[in-house]
Design a protein around this motif. Structure first.
Motif, PDB file in Angstrom:
ATOM      1  N   CYS A 241       0.834  -1.210   0.000  1.00  0.00           N
ATOM      2  CA  CYS A 241       0.000   0.000   0.000  1.00  0.00           C
ATOM      3  C   CYS A 241       0.864   1.253   0.000  1.00  0.00           C
ATOM      4  N   GLU A 242       1.996   1.221   0.695  1.00  0.00           N
ATOM      5  CA  GLU A 242       2.904   2.371   0.681  1.00  0.00           C
ATOM      6  C   GLU A 242       3.451   2.630  -0.728  1.00  0.00           C
ATOM      7  N   VAL A 243       3.821   1.550  -1.414  1.00  0.00           N
ATOM      8  CA  VAL A 243       4.306   1.702  -2.792  1.00  0.00           C
ATOM      9  C   VAL A 243       3.192   2.266  -3.677  1.00  0.00           C
ATOM     10  N   LEU A 244       1.970   1.751  -3.492  1.00  0.00           N
ATOM     11  CA  LEU A 244       0.851   2.216  -4.316  1.00  0.00           C
ATOM     12  C   LEU A 244       0.547   3.702  -4.083  1.00  0.00           C
ATOM     13  N   ILE A 245       0.661   4.146  -2.839  1.00  0.00           N
ATOM     14  CA  ILE A 245       0.415   5.565  -2.546  1.00  0.00           C
ATOM     15  C   ILE A 245       1.378   6.430  -3.373  1.00  0.00           C
ATOM     16  N   GLY A 246       2.622   5.982  -3.504  1.00  0.00           N
ATOM     17  CA  GLY A 246       3.572   6.680  -4.366  1.00  0.00           C
ATOM     18  C   GLY A 246       3.208   6.571  -5.837  1.00  0.00           C
ATOM     19  N   ARG A 247       2.867   5.351  -6.250  1.00  0.00           N
ATOM     20  CA  ARG A 247       2.499   5.121  -7.651  1.00  0.00           C
ATOM     21  C   ARG A 247       1.319   5.990  -8.075  1.00  0.00           C
ATOM     22  N   TRP A 248       0.296   6.065  -7.221  1.00  0.00           N
ATOM     23  CA  TRP A 248      -0.919   6.802  -7.575  1.00  0.00           C
ATOM     24  C   TRP A 248      -0.659   8.292  -7.783  1.00  0.00           C
ATOM     25  N   GLN A 249       0.452   8.786  -7.235  1.00  0.00           N
ATOM     26  CA  GLN A 249       0.795  10.204  -7.414  1.00  0.00           C
ATOM     27  C   GLN A 249       1.784  10.400  -8.558  1.00  0.00           C
ATOM     28  N   SER A 250       2.152   9.305  -9.251  1.00  0.00           N
ATOM     29  CA  SER A 250       3.178   9.405 -10.289  1.00  0.00           C
ATOM     30  C   SER A 250       2.572   9.789 -11.634  1.00  0.00           C
ATOM     31  N   GLN A 251       3.390  10.436 -12.436  1.00  0.00           N
ATOM     32  CA  GLN A 251       2.964  10.802 -13.785  1.00  0.00           C
ATOM     33  C   GLN A 251       2.627   9.560 -14.593  1.00  0.00           C
ATOM     34  N   GLU A 252       3.432   8.511 -14.443  1.00  0.00           N
ATOM     35  CA  GLU A 252       3.228   7.290 -15.224  1.00  0.00           C
ATOM     36  C   GLU A 252       1.840   6.704 -14.985  1.00  0.00           C
ATOM     37  N   CYS A 253       1.436   6.699 -13.717  1.00  0.00           N
ATOM     38  CA  CYS A 253       0.125   6.157 -13.375  1.00  0.00           C
ATOM     39  C   CYS A 253      -0.994   7.030 -13.942  1.00  0.00           C
ATOM     40  N   MET A 254      -0.843   8.356 -13.793  1.00  0.00           N
ATOM     41  CA  MET A 254      -1.884   9.259 -14.317  1.00  0.00           C
ATOM     42  C   MET A 254      -2.033   9.094 -15.817  1.00  0.00           C
ATOM     43  N   ASN A 255      -0.906   8.994 -16.514  1.00  0.00           N
ATOM     44  CA  ASN A 255      -0.966   8.784 -17.968  1.00  0.00           C
ATOM     45  C   ASN A 255      -1.705   7.493 -18.309  1.00  0.00           C
ATOM     46  N   ALA A 256      -1.419   6.437 -17.544  1.00  0.00           N
ATOM     47  CA  ALA A 256      -2.039   5.147 -17.829  1.00  0.00           C
ATOM     48  C   ALA A 256      -3.547   5.209 -17.614  1.00  0.00           C
ATOM     49  N   ILE A 257      -3.963   5.891 -16.541  1.00  0.00           N
ATOM     50  CA  ILE A 257      -5.407   5.991 -16.264  1.00  0.00           C
ATOM     51  C   ILE A 257      -6.085   6.852 -17.320  1.00  0.00           C
ATOM     52  N   MET A 258      -5.450   7.974 -17.675  1.00  0.00           N
ATOM     53  CA  MET A 258      -6.013   8.819 -18.727  1.00  0.00           C
ATOM     54  C   MET A 258      -6.160   8.029 -20.014  1.00  0.00           C
ATOM     55  N   SER A 259      -5.114   7.264 -20.332  1.00  0.00           N
ATOM     56  CA  SER A 259      -5.124   6.472 -21.553  1.00  0.00           C
ATOM     57  C   SER A 259      -6.254   5.450 -21.516  1.00  0.00           C
ATOM     58  N   PHE A 260      -6.486   4.869 -20.333  1.00  0.00           N
ATOM     59  CA  PHE A 260      -7.561   3.895 -20.177  1.00  0.00           C
ATOM     60  C   PHE A 260      -8.909   4.529 -20.517  1.00  0.00           C
ATOM     61  N   PHE A 261      -9.168   5.723 -19.952  1.00  0.00           N
ATOM     62  CA  PHE A 261     -10.454   6.366 -20.196  1.00  0.00           C
ATOM     63  C   PHE A 261     -10.567   6.856 -21.636  1.00  0.00           C
ATOM     64  N   THR A 262      -9.454   7.336 -22.194  1.00  0.00           N
ATOM     65  CA  THR A 262      -9.471   7.829 -23.574  1.00  0.00           C
ATOM     66  C   THR A 262      -9.801   6.700 -24.535  1.00  0.00           C
ATOM     67  N   GLN A 263      -9.124   5.572 -24.347  1.00  0.00           N
ATOM     68  CA  GLN A 263      -9.387   4.412 -25.210  1.00  0.00           C
ATOM     69  C   GLN A 263     -10.830   3.962 -25.098  1.00  0.00           C
ATOM     70  N   LYS A 264     -11.345   3.986 -23.868  1.00  0.00           N
ATOM     71  CA  LYS A 264     -12.711   3.558 -23.625  1.00  0.00           C
ATOM     72  C   LYS A 264     -13.667   4.460 -24.394  1.00  0.00           C
ATOM     73  N   THR A 265     -13.430   5.774 -24.304  1.00  0.00           N
ATOM     74  CA  THR A 265     -14.267   6.739 -25.006  1.00  0.00           C
ATOM     75  C   THR A 265     -14.125   6.536 -26.515  1.00  0.00           C
ATOM     76  N   ALA A 266     -12.890   6.355 -26.946  1.00  0.00           N
ATOM     77  CA  ALA A 266     -12.637   6.214 -28.377  1.00  0.00           C
ATOM     78  C   ALA A 266     -13.395   5.027 -28.968  1.00  0.00           C
ATOM     79  N   LYS A 267     -13.589   3.994 -28.156  1.00  0.00           N
ATOM     80  CA  LYS A 267     -14.273   2.798 -28.656  1.00  0.00           C
ATOM     81  C   LYS A 267     -15.762   3.021 -28.845  1.00  0.00           C
ATOM     82  N   LEU A 268     -16.348   3.988 -28.087  1.00  0.00           N
ATOM     83  CA  LEU A 268     -17.799   4.182 -28.139  1.00  0.00           C
ATOM     84  C   LEU A 268     -18.228   4.759 -29.484  1.00  0.00           C
TER      85      LEU A 268
END
Lengths: 268, 268, 268
Positions: A241-268
């Motif tokens: 959980c400590e590692v995840l707290i760091g990950r969730w604040q990272s640019q890499e994670c934000m990009n991945a989540i944004m990409s997830f939602f973008t792809q989802k929208t793109a498919k609709l």
């Protein structure tokens, strides 16, 4: 503990659970994730309700064992990514810390559950619903960890290598590999692969047979099995959980989540 | 150690073993459980003789490896439940404590055995003859733990989850599941499944080949493999026996044993 | 650290590696054992170069993952027994101590490697090239430990029992059993069995896909997975090397090595 009176829940415990169906009967405490239109994605509320349900099932002396399943075609699509949406930049750290605390308490509820816990994995399982499987039993799944720029939780960084060796665990936890139910069986993640058409009948027969076994014996046996590594599991849970707290604040994670939602929208 | 003279056993060691056949030849120390009319159920005497035999085989410098098998069609039906019969209520606690001590010493003899130990499981294996399998090699079995209202022994609460994951271990240790020899192989409990008609021939060939390997190397390798968790195994053994001492005095366990004898009688 | 100037290696790092081919491109650091006429047997120099290469790959921020493979038809025939030849009796202890130190540093380089490490096992694998497999991924092999009068290294005395249970590990580490690639897969030593004709194509596709995954996430995940037993692995590595230092000075080991060379000559 507060000394003020807590607001009463409705009689019979109704109203306590909005995201779960609970059926406590004949020594079997059945928990059903009940957001079928969202593939049973786990919201903050559902995490809290699952913690509460496991606590109740553990403490209720009439309960021999608990089961967990999903409503609809999905078992569980994992953490509801909506939990990470609409967060203003100044609140990201707070969100990450709170989410880490919640996740740690959620996984602890599985580590500490004192009775047999049987997963009736009725459909696809994703993310945290897979990583906690090492703490009980199950039936079909895939795992999208790395693709979301996160890191293992549910004690999977510790339990998965012990189930299947570090290399096969890395395939799931680092390399985003999806595996079949048969492969999940071979990797000791699940204890049976059951066809859809007999799933309810067969799993109910198994559960009824287990519920009739000497209950004290089962409880003592489970405690023995768990005791050798309970302290280690809690330490791993905290570290993950400590590692995840760091990950969730990272640019890499934000990009991945944004990409997830973008792809989802793109498919609709 | 007492300084009084111990009574001499018969010349050649005969008379030392009433419940076992011992054949120590060519570097191979063969132990055969020899109560075929009782499916080689383990009496108090047989526990003591097995402890002694393993000690002898470990200390005898001419011995490279030991094997264990059963006389007749059965490998071993586990603990002789006669050990629990004809106990008056005021003696139950004493019986349970003594049985716990005996079991702990018995399992310790396997944990501490310093040479290769090969199980030639010639027929069905039950109870404690299965749970100690994680401390050596083997061939067919089933496990009736929970059905007898007891709890795991033989370090199985620790070793079985490490062989096959906690969920599959729970099937055997909590849920009374019986598994085939093939499944036992897949679960890492045994190292080969050998058909009856070639069983003796094939296992003897394997044993003779192993007996010719560099013996110091094998002994050092076994010590290395065992050393990483020897302390843990002894701690688990102690904890399992303590739980069993409590279980053996429980109403649930007594009911299960009574039910076992009643059903047996009913079938006749 | 010495303050004297070290002799410069050739520009571009050429000259640093005489026994390896290094290809560092697109985030993938490829290491190829390059003594094909000697079945890629590992000399003292090759041990040192492998330690250096893993250090470079771990520290180079452009590197996402490393791979290891062999040149020619063999992956690796293990420790070059020439390392033990032409030693005068008065130098045997010194040789054994130095070889133990070198092996410990070599295995430590795998334990501490902070990024995904993927073995592309292109042909037979023997000895230490097998025993370190538990510290990464792989494809075909056999193991000749006991036959050489030695004892396990590469943390295999600890990792192998955790991959496949102690009994199946003993077959490999004590009893000199050779297993197929399929069996190696079932025993969790390797993660895929890939036919020769598509080996390069399939493994390259997998590696390219992995190299595109979120790299921070993979690195954090690997650290989490390894951290739970890193201290234990280093302790095991140290203990294994200490036992080997003793073994290498034993008569049994010298006889086994002499016998190996005599048989080899006899076959010619």
């Amino acid at each position: 503990g507060s000394e003020e009176a807590a607001p009463e829940s409705a009689p019979g415990g109704e109203g306590k659970y909005q995201t779960l169906l609970i059926n406590n009967t004949g020594g079997v405490y059945n928990i059903t994730l009940n957001r079928p239109t969202k593939k049973n994605a786990i919201t903050v509320q559902m995490y809290e309700e699952l913690i509460l349900a496991l606590k109740e099932a553990g403490e209720d002396k009439s309960v021999v064992l608990a089961t967990m399943t999903g409503s609809g075609d999905y078992y569980c699509s994992g953490n509801d990514l909506g939990n990470f949406m609409n967060i203003t930049p100044d609140k990201i750290k707070e969100m990450a810390v709170n989410a880490g605390d919640l996740l740690q308490r959620f996984v602890s509820a599985f580590i500490d559950f004192p009775k047999p816990l049987i997963g009736l994995i009725n459909g696809p399982a994703v993310g945290v619903s897979v990583t906690v499987l090492g703490l009980f039993d199950a039936a079909t799944f895939h795992t999208p960890f790395s693709a979301l720029g996160q890191s293992p939780e549910g004690c999977s960084s510790y339990v998965f290598p012990r189930l299947m060796g570090a290399a096969k665990a890395s395939e799931l936890l680092l390399f985003n590999k999806k595996i079949s139910a048969a492969e999940a069986y071979n990797r000791n993640l699940i204890t049976a692969v059951i066809p859809d058409d007999v799933f309810v009948k067969e799993t109910q027969a198994t559960i009824q047979a287990i519920a009739k076994l000497p209950r004290e014996s089962m409880a003592f046996s489970k405690v023995l099995i768990r005791s050798a590594e309970k302290a280690q599991l809690h330490a791993v849970n905290k570290e993950e959980c400590e590692v995840l707290i760091g990950r969730w604040q990272s640019q890499e994670c934000m990009n991945a989540i944004m990409s997830f939602f973008t792809q989802k929208t793109a498919k609709l």
